[in-house]
Write a protein that holds these residues in place. Structure first.
Motif, PDB file in Angstrom:
ATOM      1  N   ARG A  94       0.718  -1.070  -0.111  1.00 27.06           N
ATOM      2  CA  ARG A  94       0.081   0.143   0.087  1.00 27.06           C
ATOM      3  C   ARG A  94       0.867   1.272   0.007  1.00 27.06           C
ATOM      4  O   ARG A  94       0.489   2.298  -0.794  1.00 27.06           O
ATOM      5  CB  ARG A  94      -0.923  -0.087   1.241  1.00 27.06           C
ATOM      6  CG  ARG A  94      -1.939   1.212   1.320  1.00 27.06           C
ATOM      7  CD  ARG A  94      -2.722   1.271   2.532  1.00 27.06           C
ATOM      8  NE  ARG A  94      -3.503   2.306   2.660  1.00 27.06           N
ATOM      9  CZ  ARG A  94      -2.962   3.290   3.410  1.00 27.06           C
ATOM     10  NH1 ARG A  94      -1.867   3.360   4.063  1.00 27.06           N
ATOM     11  NH2 ARG A  94      -3.821   4.408   3.319  1.00 27.06           N
ATOM     12  N   LEU A  95       1.953   1.388   0.900  1.00 28.08           N
ATOM     13  CA  LEU A  95       2.879   2.399   0.897  1.00 28.08           C
ATOM     14  C   LEU A  95       3.408   2.735  -0.283  1.00 28.08           C
ATOM     15  O   LEU A  95       3.711   3.775  -0.801  1.00 28.08           O
ATOM     16  CB  LEU A  95       3.749   2.337   2.011  1.00 28.08           C
ATOM     17  CG  LEU A  95       3.219   2.347   3.458  1.00 28.08           C
ATOM     18  CD1 LEU A  95       4.329   1.964   4.403  1.00 28.08           C
ATOM     19  CD2 LEU A  95       2.863   3.695   3.973  1.00 28.08           C
ATOM     20  N   ILE A  96       3.967   1.544  -1.261  1.00 32.16           N
ATOM     21  CA  ILE A  96       4.451   1.518  -2.381  1.00 32.16           C
ATOM     22  C   ILE A  96       3.655   2.010  -3.507  1.00 32.16           C
ATOM     23  O   ILE A  96       3.923   3.083  -4.159  1.00 32.16           O
ATOM     24  CB  ILE A  96       5.310   0.093  -2.747  1.00 32.16           C
ATOM     25  CG1 ILE A  96       6.487   0.014  -1.766  1.00 32.16           C
ATOM     26  CG2 ILE A  96       5.731   0.195  -4.192  1.00 32.16           C
ATOM     27  CD1 ILE A  96       6.890  -1.446  -1.914  1.00 32.16           C
ATOM     28  N   LEU A  97       2.358   1.762  -3.345  1.00 31.64           N
ATOM     29  CA  LEU A  97       1.431   2.291  -4.398  1.00 31.64           C
ATOM     30  C   LEU A  97       1.184   3.718  -4.092  1.00 31.64           C
ATOM     31  O   LEU A  97       1.015   4.339  -5.263  1.00 31.64           O
ATOM     32  CB  LEU A  97       0.353   1.204  -4.066  1.00 31.64           C
ATOM     33  CG  LEU A  97      -1.036   1.542  -5.293  1.00 31.64           C
ATOM     34  CD1 LEU A  97      -0.334   1.276  -6.675  1.00 31.64           C
ATOM     35  CD2 LEU A  97      -2.082   0.873  -5.155  1.00 31.64           C
ATOM     36  N   ARG A  98       0.968   3.782  -3.051  1.00 28.55           N
ATOM     37  CA  ARG A  98       0.792   5.442  -2.757  1.00 28.55           C
ATOM     38  C   ARG A  98       2.041   6.313  -3.000  1.00 28.55           C
ATOM     39  O   ARG A  98       1.871   7.333  -3.850  1.00 28.55           O
ATOM     40  CB  ARG A  98       0.809   5.763  -1.252  1.00 28.55           C
ATOM     41  CG  ARG A  98      -0.988   5.392  -0.724  1.00 28.55           C
ATOM     42  CD  ARG A  98      -0.835   5.531   0.780  1.00 28.55           C
ATOM     43  NE  ARG A  98      -0.687   6.831   1.217  1.00 28.55           N
ATOM     44  CZ  ARG A  98      -1.530   7.778   1.147  1.00 28.55           C
ATOM     45  NH1 ARG A  98      -2.670   7.609   0.630  1.00 28.55           N
ATOM     46  NH2 ARG A  98      -1.193   8.886   1.552  1.00 28.55           N
ATOM     47  N   ALA A  99       3.365   5.944  -2.844  1.00 31.45           N
ATOM     48  CA  ALA A  99       4.509   6.520  -3.420  1.00 31.45           C
ATOM     49  C   ALA A  99       4.421   6.681  -4.910  1.00 31.45           C
ATOM     50  O   ALA A  99       5.028   7.498  -5.352  1.00 31.45           O
ATOM     51  CB  ALA A  99       5.631   5.672  -2.731  1.00 31.45           C
ATOM     52  N   SER A 100       3.995   5.472  -5.501  1.00 25.67           N
ATOM     53  CA  SER A 100       3.950   5.417  -7.127  1.00 25.67           C
ATOM     54  C   SER A 100       3.285   6.634  -7.711  1.00 25.67           C
ATOM     55  O   SER A 100       3.481   7.158  -8.872  1.00 25.67           O
ATOM     56  CB  SER A 100       3.488   4.171  -7.645  1.00 25.67           C
ATOM     57  OG  SER A 100       2.116   4.122  -7.519  1.00 25.67           O
ATOM     58  N   VAL A 101       2.263   7.301  -6.915  1.00 23.40           N
ATOM     59  CA  VAL A 101       1.308   8.352  -7.370  1.00 23.40           C
ATOM     60  C   VAL A 101       1.562   9.554  -6.495  1.00 23.40           C
ATOM     61  O   VAL A 101       0.719  10.422  -6.572  1.00 23.40           O
ATOM     62  CB  VAL A 101      -0.297   7.899  -7.592  1.00 23.40           C
ATOM     63  CG1 VAL A 101      -0.220   7.161  -8.473  1.00 23.40           C
ATOM     64  CG2 VAL A 101      -0.655   7.552  -6.167  1.00 23.40           C
ATOM     65  N   ASP A 102       2.926   9.646  -5.800  1.00 21.53           N
ATOM     66  CA  ASP A 102       3.284  10.619  -5.063  1.00 21.53           C
ATOM     67  C   ASP A 102       2.295  11.045  -3.861  1.00 21.53           C
ATOM     68  O   ASP A 102       2.202  12.445  -3.594  1.00 21.53           O
ATOM     69  CB  ASP A 102       3.474  11.955  -6.073  1.00 21.53           C
ATOM     70  CG  ASP A 102       4.499  11.704  -6.923  1.00 21.53           C
ATOM     71  OD1 ASP A 102       5.556  10.986  -6.578  1.00 21.53           O
ATOM     72  OD2 ASP A 102       4.661  12.311  -8.136  1.00 21.53           O
TER      73      ASP A 102
END
Length: 72
Positions: free
Chosen positions: A59-67
């Motif tokens: 989830r954190l990585i997905l959120r990071a992928s869209v800034d």
């Protein structure tokens, strides 16, 4: 096994964070991807630093992928 560089969130070692990294991390969290515990890949996926790969990391990585999240 390819040489992985430490880059938090970068599960596929392409020097960027994307939804594909979140997908790989989620697959690893349920055992569909084999990840050695002390490898750089494990450290790249364990972005909440709790010594396990989980859906929370994905989830954190997905959120990071869209800034929406910054990973350190």
């Amino acid at each position: 096994e390819p040489l992985f560089v430490e880059f938090p969130g970068d599960a596929d070692n392409n020097y960027e964070i994307s939804a594909a990294d979140a997908r790989l991390t989620l697959r690893a969290s349920v055992g569909l991807e084999k990840v050695e515990r002390f490898s750089p890949l494990f450290r790249n996926m364990d972005v909440d630093y709790d010594n396990k790969i989980s859906a929370a990391d994905a989830r954190l990585i997905l959120r990071a992928s869209v800034d929406l999240e910054e990973l350190n």
